[in-house]
Enzyme design. Structure first.
Site, PDB file in Angstrom:
ATOM      1  N   GLU A  31     -40.486 -47.563 -19.504  1.00 26.34           N
ATOM      2  CA  GLU A  31     -40.029 -47.125 -18.396  1.00 26.34           C
ATOM      3  C   GLU A  31     -41.289 -46.485 -17.352  1.00 26.34           C
ATOM      4  OE1 GLU A  31     -37.236 -48.006 -17.059  1.00 26.34           O
ATOM      5  OE2 GLU A  31     -36.441 -46.880 -18.780  1.00 26.34           O
ATOM      6  N   HIS A  32     -41.073 -47.004 -16.258  1.00 34.02           N
ATOM      7  CA  HIS A  32     -42.396 -46.706 -15.180  1.00 34.02           C
ATOM      8  C   HIS A  32     -43.527 -47.318 -15.588  1.00 34.02           C
ATOM      9  CE1 HIS A  32     -39.894 -44.079 -12.573  1.00 34.02           C
ATOM     10  NE2 HIS A  32     -39.284 -43.788 -13.633  1.00 34.02           N
ATOM     11  N   SER A 123     -29.566 -51.212 -12.136  1.00 29.90           N
ATOM     12  CA  SER A 123     -30.149 -52.494 -11.070  1.00 29.90           C
ATOM     13  C   SER A 123     -28.803 -53.338 -10.367  1.00 29.90           C
ATOM     14  CB  SER A 123     -31.088 -53.514 -12.063  1.00 29.90           C
ATOM     15  OG  SER A 123     -32.002 -53.079 -12.174  1.00 29.90           O
ATOM     16  N   SER A 125     -28.869 -53.300  -7.211  1.00 29.98           N
ATOM     17  CA  SER A 125     -29.458 -53.703  -6.149  1.00 29.98           C
ATOM     18  C   SER A 125     -30.214 -54.811  -6.499  1.00 29.98           C
ATOM     19  CB  SER A 125     -30.261 -52.658  -5.145  1.00 29.98           C
ATOM     20  OG  SER A 125     -30.949 -51.682  -6.341  1.00 29.98           O
ATOM     21  N   ASP A 169     -36.564 -55.553 -12.746  1.00 28.70           N
ATOM     22  CA  ASP A 169     -35.308 -55.584 -12.468  1.00 28.70           C
ATOM     23  C   ASP A 169     -34.811 -56.976 -12.069  1.00 28.70           C
ATOM     24  OD1 ASP A 169     -35.352 -52.935 -13.046  1.00 28.70           O
ATOM     25  OD2 ASP A 169     -34.841 -52.168 -11.107  1.00 28.70           O
ATOM     26  N   TYR A 219     -39.500 -41.630  -6.857  1.00 29.99           N
ATOM     27  CA  TYR A 219     -40.222 -42.891  -7.485  1.00 29.99           C
ATOM     28  C   TYR A 219     -41.499 -43.503  -6.566  1.00 29.99           C
ATOM     29  CZ  TYR A 219     -40.256 -47.684  -9.370  1.00 29.99           C
ATOM     30  OH  TYR A 219     -40.598 -48.852  -9.843  1.00 29.99           O
TER      31      TYR A 219
HETATM   32  C1  GLA Z   1     -36.528 -49.064 -11.361  1.00 35.10           C
HETATM   33  C2  GLA Z   1     -37.551 -50.072 -10.727  1.00 35.10           C
HETATM   34  C3  GLA Z   1     -38.439 -50.554 -11.928  1.00 35.10           C
HETATM   35  C4  GLA Z   1     -38.879 -49.828 -12.831  1.00 35.10           C
HETATM   36  C5  GLA Z   1     -38.023 -48.805 -13.305  1.00 35.10           C
HETATM   37  C6  GLA Z   1     -38.549 -47.908 -14.068  1.00 35.10           C
HETATM   38  O1  GLA Z   1     -35.449 -49.545 -12.062  1.00 35.10           O
HETATM   39  O2  GLA Z   1     -36.756 -50.998 -10.058  1.00 35.10           O
HETATM   40  O3  GLA Z   1     -39.089 -51.653 -11.471  1.00 35.10           O
HETATM   41  O4  GLA Z   1     -40.218 -49.192 -12.518  1.00 35.10           O
HETATM   42  O5  GLA Z   1     -37.389 -48.097 -12.006  1.00 35.10           O
HETATM   43  O6  GLA Z   1     -39.208 -48.411 -15.116  1.00 35.10           O
END
Ligand code: GLA
Length: 384
Positions: A31-32, A123, A125, A169, A219
């Site tokens: 994540e991230h 996700s 979007s 995503d 974010y």
């Molecule tokens: C969102 C973003 C992804 C990713 C995650 C965190 O879903 O769209 O690109 O950075 O957060 O892992």
């Protein structure tokens, strides 16, 4: 008849020429890390967005959302982000992106319908962007590879919508393979699929129902912190992204980098390592090891990256205390949204039971989804 097809016919008085569908996703670990050019490990889920499209002979763009019962209009030569267009900014952004790349487009009637839970970090979007992109690509006969289309969709979200998301995503939504999770190296966009043969275990997603209002601003802020840290780290050692650094590099830089920033970046570099280990664990069917890595990922997102919230921490803790659960963590950007839990099927009723107090304590009714790994976006119908 399919809802999106019927709604399109009712709304515009003719059948769609193309119907495309794209799935949401759950990220198992990593994540991230994507916008830091690291590793991620998502799978597509059996929730999707469908986009029906027919070409018009003028340059008008008509959008109809079946789920919001809402209509928006725009016109091709001038596409601008408008706050009040809300959901329609995503398809507008995609169309704008094709136009900016010089593809010949015309007006379109577009209908959207889907079941990806909104604002839940699954996700929705990206699924809308990818389904729109595939519908437009098909309707106007545009040649474009699947990876390129994922990048186009990410670029639309970055530049048109203004969320500086990574590639994960859109990439998984376009490229996913049924029955598999995807190990993706977000620097080189190299990837491979790992079969999710879980035997009697299941991937269980719990929607906290916490509206994740902070997510976009926080974010972008996290992303900026990571960038600043790379600038400082690269004074000592060559590197252009956090991907190039190790936990030791961060330890060595103690005192030179603001402590909060250093914590954020420690999460990223250690999370990358966890993804590598998790992929290995899954390949060896070692769910116990995989679950432990999920738990450590959550701790790190909570304490170092600070993108969790009391509701997610509570759900994760309850899951981790349930017999038959291998591991649990928040999934997606955080600040609300969902947790993902790897659990033995027979333990799911126990887990449900274990979280019944959630609604009384937090005031949101959680939802549980048992998802299977699905394939990526596809054209369902085309009369072009
Ligand atoms: C969102 C973003 C992804 C990713 C995650 C965190 O879903 O769209 O690109 O950075 O957060 O892992």
């Amino acid at each position: 008849m399919d809802v999106v097809k019927q709604s399109h016919a009712e709304e515009y008085g003719r059948q769609p020429e193309v119907i495309a569908s794209a799935p949401g996703r759950v990220n198992l670990i990593g994540e991230h890390t994507d916008y830091n050019e690291g590793y991620v490990f998502p799978m597509a889920i059996d929730f999707s967005i469908r986009v029906a499209l027919s070409r018009r002979s003028d340059t008008q763009l008509h959008f109809y959302s079946v789920d919001y019962k809402d209509r928006k209009r725009a016109s091709l030569p001038v596409l601008k982000y408008r706050k009040e267009d809300r959901w329609a900014n995503y398809p507008k952004g995609i169309i704008n992106e094709f136009a900016e790349r010089g593809h010949e487009l015309g007006g379109m009637d577009v209908t959207i319908h889907g079941d990806v839970p909104q604002g839940a970090g699954l996700s929705s979007s990206a699924a809308l962007e990818v389904a729109t992109a595939l519908a437009v690509q098909t309707a106007f006969g545009i040649e474009m590879g699947r990876e390129e289309l994922a990048r186009l969709a990410q670029h639309a979200e970055n530049e048109f919508v203004g969320v500086k998301c990574g590639i994960m995503d859109q990439f998984i939504s376009r490229m996913a393979k049924e029955g598999h999770a995807m190990f993706l190296d977000a620097r080189w966009l190299t990837y491979h699929f790992v079969p999710l043969s879980l035997k009697t275990a299941r991937i269980c997603i719990t929607n906290s129902r916490v509206p994740h209002g902070l997510v976009d601003s926080e974010y972008n802020r996290r992303r900026e912190e990571c960038r600043r840290c790379v600038d400082l780290l690269s004074l000592r050692k060559p590197g252009t992204a956090l991907r190039d650094f190790t936990p030791d590099d961060l330890r060595d830089s103690m005192g030179e980098i603001p402590e909060t920033t250093r914590k954020r970046c420690l999460h990223v570099v250690e999370e990358n390592q966890r993804v590598l280990e998790a992929e290995e664990a899954l390949r060896h069917h070692d769910l116990v090891a995989f679950g432990k890595l999920m738990n450590r990922s959550h701790e790190s997102l909570r304490d170092l990256y600070e993108v969790s919230c009391p509701e997610l921490d509570w759900l994760v803790k309850r899951a981790q205390e349930t017999e038959g659960v291998y591991g649990s963590r928040l999934t997606g950007a955080g600040f609300g949204g969902c947790t993902v839990t790897l659990v033995e099927e027979e333990a799911i009723p126990r887990y449900r039971e274990h979280i019944t107090a959630y609604e009384r304590i937090f005031g949101f009714r959680p939802e549980i989804y048992l998802c299977r790994p699905c394939g990526g976006a596809r054209v369902l119908e085309s009369r072009i």
